[in-house]
Design a protein around this motif. Structure first.
Motif, mmCIF file in Angstrom:
data_model
loop_
_atom_site.group_PDB
_atom_site.id
_atom_site.type_symbol
_atom_site.label_atom_id
_atom_site.label_comp_id
_atom_site.label_asym_id
_atom_site.label_seq_id
_atom_site.Cartn_x
_atom_site.Cartn_y
_atom_site.Cartn_z
ATOM 1 N N LYS A 176 -1.786 -13.035 2.046
ATOM 2 C CA LYS A 176 -0.922 -14.078 1.488
ATOM 3 C C LYS A 176 -1.583 -14.765 0.306
ATOM 4 C CE LYS A 176 1.770 -14.931 5.627
ATOM 5 N NZ LYS A 176 1.480 -15.429 6.965
ATOM 6 N N LEU A 177 -2.893 -15.019 0.438
ATOM 7 C CA LEU A 177 -3.623 -15.692 -0.646
ATOM 8 C C LEU A 177 -3.641 -14.821 -1.913
ATOM 9 C CD1 LEU A 177 -5.381 -18.149 -1.441
ATOM 10 C CD2 LEU A 177 -7.370 -16.848 -0.694
ATOM 11 N N VAL A 178 -3.912 -13.555 -1.742
ATOM 12 C CA VAL A 178 -3.958 -12.646 -2.893
ATOM 13 C C VAL A 178 -2.585 -12.591 -3.558
ATOM 14 C CG1 VAL A 178 -4.154 -10.222 -3.590
ATOM 15 C CG2 VAL A 178 -5.850 -11.211 -2.091
ATOM 16 N N HIS A 179 -1.555 -12.517 -2.742
ATOM 17 C CA HIS A 179 -0.210 -12.448 -3.299
ATOM 18 C C HIS A 179 0.124 -13.718 -4.079
ATOM 19 C CE1 HIS A 179 4.205 -12.723 -3.289
ATOM 20 N NE2 HIS A 179 4.058 -11.483 -3.706
ATOM 21 N N LYS A 180 -0.223 -14.866 -3.521
ATOM 22 C CA LYS A 180 0.062 -16.154 -4.154
ATOM 23 C C LYS A 180 -0.663 -16.241 -5.506
ATOM 24 C CE LYS A 180 -0.508 -21.044 -3.012
ATOM 25 N NZ LYS A 180 -1.884 -21.531 -3.039
ATOM 26 N N ALA A 199 0.261 -2.365 2.449
ATOM 27 C CA ALA A 199 0.789 -1.955 1.140
ATOM 28 C C ALA A 199 2.243 -2.406 0.991
ATOM 29 C CB ALA A 199 0.683 -0.435 0.977
ATOM 30 N N VAL A 200 3.050 -2.223 2.037
ATOM 31 C CA VAL A 200 4.464 -2.610 1.956
ATOM 32 C C VAL A 200 4.597 -4.132 1.911
ATOM 33 C CG1 VAL A 200 6.694 -2.549 3.161
ATOM 34 C CG2 VAL A 200 5.286 -0.483 3.049
ATOM 35 N N PHE A 201 3.731 -4.833 2.614
ATOM 36 C CA PHE A 201 3.792 -6.299 2.633
ATOM 37 C C PHE A 201 3.551 -6.882 1.231
ATOM 38 C CE2 PHE A 201 2.038 -10.571 3.442
ATOM 39 C CZ PHE A 201 3.046 -11.086 4.242
ATOM 40 N N LEU A 202 2.656 -6.236 0.481
ATOM 41 C CA LEU A 202 2.183 -6.840 -0.771
ATOM 42 C C LEU A 202 2.770 -6.264 -2.057
ATOM 43 C CD1 LEU A 202 -1.613 -7.054 0.110
ATOM 44 C CD2 LEU A 202 -0.078 -8.985 -0.246
ATOM 45 N N SER A 203 3.119 -4.985 -2.060
ATOM 46 C CA SER A 203 3.267 -4.287 -3.342
ATOM 47 C C SER A 203 4.647 -4.368 -3.974
ATOM 48 C CB SER A 203 2.963 -2.796 -3.154
ATOM 49 O OG SER A 203 1.787 -2.614 -2.436
ATOM 50 N N ASP A 204 4.643 -4.268 -5.300
ATOM 51 C CA ASP A 204 5.878 -3.988 -6.029
ATOM 52 C C ASP A 204 6.110 -2.478 -6.046
ATOM 53 O OD1 ASP A 204 6.434 -6.708 -6.927
ATOM 54 O OD2 ASP A 204 4.598 -6.484 -8.090
ATOM 55 N N GLU A 205 4.996 -1.741 -6.139
ATOM 56 C CA GLU A 205 5.078 -0.270 -6.151
ATOM 57 C C GLU A 205 3.950 0.314 -5.323
ATOM 58 O OE1 GLU A 205 4.865 1.473 -10.037
ATOM 59 O OE2 GLU A 205 6.784 0.616 -10.610
ATOM 60 N N HIS A 226 9.886 -11.838 -1.175
ATOM 61 C CA HIS A 226 8.707 -12.417 -0.503
ATOM 62 C C HIS A 226 9.064 -13.786 0.051
ATOM 63 C CE1 HIS A 226 5.752 -9.440 -1.777
ATOM 64 N NE2 HIS A 226 6.460 -9.342 -2.883
ATOM 65 N N PRO A 227 8.451 -14.255 1.121
ATOM 66 C CA PRO A 227 7.494 -13.537 1.956
ATOM 67 C C PRO A 227 8.209 -12.491 2.809
ATOM 68 C CG PRO A 227 7.939 -15.709 2.890
ATOM 69 C CD PRO A 227 8.690 -15.637 1.598
ATOM 70 N N ARG A 228 7.594 -11.323 2.898
ATOM 71 C CA ARG A 228 8.230 -10.223 3.630
ATOM 72 C C ARG A 228 8.013 -10.350 5.126
ATOM 73 N NH1 ARG A 228 6.526 -5.922 -1.048
ATOM 74 N NH2 ARG A 228 8.151 -6.625 -2.466
ATOM 75 N N ASN A 229 8.966 -9.833 5.832
ATOM 76 C CA ASN A 229 8.939 -9.942 7.285
ATOM 77 C C ASN A 229 8.672 -8.562 7.876
ATOM 78 O OD1 ASN A 229 9.419 -10.300 9.963
ATOM 79 N ND2 ASN A 229 11.513 -11.097 9.716
ATOM 80 N N ARG A 230 7.545 -8.462 8.589
ATOM 81 C CA ARG A 230 7.143 -7.164 9.151
ATOM 82 C C ARG A 230 8.117 -6.652 10.207
ATOM 83 N NH1 ARG A 230 2.003 -9.305 7.604
ATOM 84 N NH2 ARG A 230 0.794 -7.613 6.701
ATOM 85 N N PHE A 235 11.724 -3.114 6.276
ATOM 86 C CA PHE A 235 10.259 -3.075 6.190
ATOM 87 C C PHE A 235 9.723 -1.919 7.043
ATOM 88 C CE2 PHE A 235 6.414 -5.612 5.150
ATOM 89 C CZ PHE A 235 5.490 -4.951 5.952
ATOM 90 N N GLU A 236 10.171 -1.902 8.303
ATOM 91 C CA GLU A 236 9.689 -0.870 9.230
ATOM 92 C C GLU A 236 10.064 0.527 8.752
ATOM 93 O OE1 GLU A 236 11.368 -2.031 12.977
ATOM 94 O OE2 GLU A 236 9.730 -3.435 13.397
ATOM 95 N N GLU A 237 11.288 0.644 8.211
ATOM 96 C CA GLU A 237 11.741 1.971 7.758
ATOM 97 C C GLU A 237 10.893 2.489 6.602
ATOM 98 O OE1 GLU A 237 16.429 1.693 9.055
ATOM 99 O OE2 GLU A 237 15.894 1.451 6.938
#
Ligand SMILES: Nc1ncnc2c1ncn2[C@@H]1O[C@H](COP(=O)(O)OP(=O)(O)OP(=O)(O)O)[C@@H](O)[C@H]1O
Ligand SMILES: [Mg+2]
Length: 252
Positions: A176-180, A199-205, A226-230, A235-237
């Motif tokens: 979360k800190l890195v993303h912010k 990777a899915v939580f954070l990335s644009d690509e 964002h914030p993404r929900n696991r 997300f899961e797919e």
């Protein structure tokens, strides 16, 4: 645009017997400023090599990397790099380790320390500011080293499995800190990971590399807010889809 990677190939030649290892082949990639891009793929497919070439630690055998239009030939302060096995300065306490780079760049100490304390707080290390590296656990050292890189005002940040040794809670906090920070400062991040959920939580690509020699196999765009929900189905797919694509590479 931050990075233009054009026709990059890398072959290592052993000093011992002259045997060649083709690590990367014909990588073409454009990474826009402020984007968060992850590199994933099987072990030994050239992820670290590509990151080291982008930083300028290593020259490509063929092709070029440009950072804001300039060909990369050596490392630069414009590009932060977080190694997998980074180390802290053993003679400096935690907070002085964190602000070390800021001091070099002439930032006032009081302000730097205030900012460093805020960062340390987010990873639960505010009570350890005066401790020395030998007094910390492995995961604590890793958190300090990551914060030390995040606090510098580099335009981009290249991270090689930086969160791999952390416990789940610290890992989620640092994600979360890195993303912010990335979004606040419009920093470009290239992030190598084996953790597809991360990777899915954070990335644009998410760039999937093939087995050695690493080529770009597939690019997954992640369009979720964002914030993404696991727990989200989408997300899961996507996590499953990418894991399956990696499994298929390993099987062939
Ligand atoms: N300095 C070097 N000299 C010779 N060969 C190297 C060197 N660095 C990497 N290689 C080789 O290049 C290939 C790619 O290595 P690299 O470290 O980039 O893989 P990776 O994708 O980061 O793997 P992992 O996921 O296991 O970290 C490997 O076959 C490795 O042995
Ligand atoms: Mg690696």
């Amino acid at each position: 645009m931050t990075f233009e990677i054009e026709n990059v190939s890398k072959t290592f030649v052993s000093n011992d017997d002259g045997e060649e290892v083709h690590a990367l082949k014909d990588i073409n990639l454009t990474i826009e400023t402020g984007k968060f891009v992850s590199l994933v793929g099987p072990s030994g497919c050239g992820k670290t090599t590509l990151l080291r070439i982008i930083e300028g630690f290593e020259n490509p055998t063929e092709g070029t990397v440009k950072d804001n239009g300039e060909i990369v030939t050596e490392p630069s302060n414009e590009r932060g790099f977080i190694f997998q096995n980074y180390s802290l300065y053993p003679w400096l306490n935690v907070i002085d380790n964190v602000i070390f780079g800021l001091g070099i760049n002439g930032k006032p100490e009081k302000e730097s320390k205030k900012r460093a304390m805020e960062y340390l707080k987010t990873v639960g290390l505010e009570d350890f500011a005066k401790r020395y590296p030998h007094e910390l656990s492995g995961g604590m050292k890793q958190r300090v080293a990551i914060i030390r890189s995040l606090i510098n005002d580099s335009k981009s940040l290249l991270m090689d499995e930086s969160f791999s040794a952390l416990d789940v809670q610290s890992r989620h906090k640092l994600q979360k800190l890195v993303h912010k920070i990335c979004k606040e400062q419009n920093k470009t991040i290239i992030f190598v990971t084996h953790d597809i959920d991360e990777a899915v939580f954070l990335s644009d690509e998410i760039i999937l590399l093939s087995r050695r020699p690493g080529r770009i196999k597939e690019i997954f765009e992640v369009k979720m807010e964002h914030p993404r929900n696991r727990e989200d189905k989408k997300f899961e797919e996507l996590v499953s889809e990418i894991i399956q694509a990696i499994d298929e590479l390993e099987d062939n």
